[in-house]
Design an enzyme around this catalytic site. Structure first.
Site, PDB file in Angstrom:
ATOM      1  N   ASP A 143      -5.285  40.960  44.674  1.00  0.00           N
ATOM      2  CA  ASP A 143      -3.857  41.275  44.571  1.00  0.00           C
ATOM      3  C   ASP A 143      -3.101  40.441  45.591  1.00  0.00           C
ATOM      4  O   ASP A 143      -3.616  40.150  46.677  1.00  0.00           O
ATOM      5  CB  ASP A 143      -3.610  42.766  44.824  1.00  0.00           C
ATOM      6  CG  ASP A 143      -4.114  43.655  43.700  1.00  0.00           C
ATOM      7  OD1 ASP A 143      -4.191  43.187  42.555  1.00  0.00           O
ATOM      8  OD2 ASP A 143      -4.401  44.832  43.973  1.00  0.00           O
ATOM      9  N   ASP A 200      -2.003  43.181  36.605  1.00  0.00           N
ATOM     10  CA  ASP A 200      -1.399  44.502  36.799  1.00  0.00           C
ATOM     11  C   ASP A 200      -0.006  44.553  36.169  1.00  0.00           C
ATOM     12  O   ASP A 200       0.356  45.530  35.506  1.00  0.00           O
ATOM     13  CB  ASP A 200      -1.274  44.838  38.286  1.00  0.00           C
ATOM     14  CG  ASP A 200      -2.604  44.943  38.998  1.00  0.00           C
ATOM     15  OD1 ASP A 200      -3.611  45.282  38.351  1.00  0.00           O
ATOM     16  OD2 ASP A 200      -2.630  44.690  40.219  1.00  0.00           O
TER      17      ASP A 200
END
Length: 175
Positions: A133, A150
């Protein structure tokens, strides 16, 4: 259900999916999401070398921040690598099955985004043991760091909800 029934069911599904243009567009869309997700992660890992830097401040609302997410969305279920991988595979297969039967273009785009995001993160989970991320909007008081996969999953879910609402309204108007 007998094995012969399962085979017949699969053959019928494949015949229907193969003839459905939205199925093929959806698969292409999912592949595009996976490619974009993996390209941005590759750039973050090897171009920018964000793991060594930790964080790059871009603006008051957005930064690049390296996070190894070993859980599910927003860090939930931390450390459940294999159960999460199995869930991602199951969800992707189920959505792929549905994609073969979808007749609404907006729903096909939504499902493509979700499949692409799930498989993009699945790759990370299997290759690294965690999901990479890096998109950090904490300047907007959004506390989680996320990635392209995501974002695709969340946009896909929002699109599905909108499609369900829209198709429900259309059914009420014609019914």
């Amino acid at each position: 259900m007998k094995p012969a029934d399962v085979v017949a069911l699969m053959k019928n599904w494949w015949s229907e999916a193969r003839a459905n243009k939205l199925f093929w567009y959806g698969l292409a869309g999912a592949a595009l999401v996976i490619a974009l997700d993996q390209a941005t992660k590759f750039w973050i890992l090897h171009g920018v070398n964000l793991p060594d830097l930790g964080k790059i401040e871009i603006s008051g609302i957005f930064d690049l921040t390296y996070v190894e997410n070993r859980g599910a969305s927003f860090g939930m279920l931390h450390g459940a690598r294999w159960p999460l991988a199995i869930i991602a595979i199951g969800v992707s297969l189920g959505l792929g099955w549905w994609l073969g039967r979808i007749r609404r273009p907006f729903a096909a785009v939504a499902v493509a985004f979700i499949i692409g995001g799930a498989l993009g993160n699945l790759y990370d989970r299997l290759a690294y043991g965690y999901v990479v991320d890096f998109l950090d909007f904490s300047g907007l008081y959004f506390p989680w760091v996320f990635n392209v996969a995501d974002a695709a999953i969340n946009v896909g879910i929002a699109f599905l909800l909108y499609d369900a609402w829209r198709s429900g309204r259309e059914e009420k108007q014609t019914g």
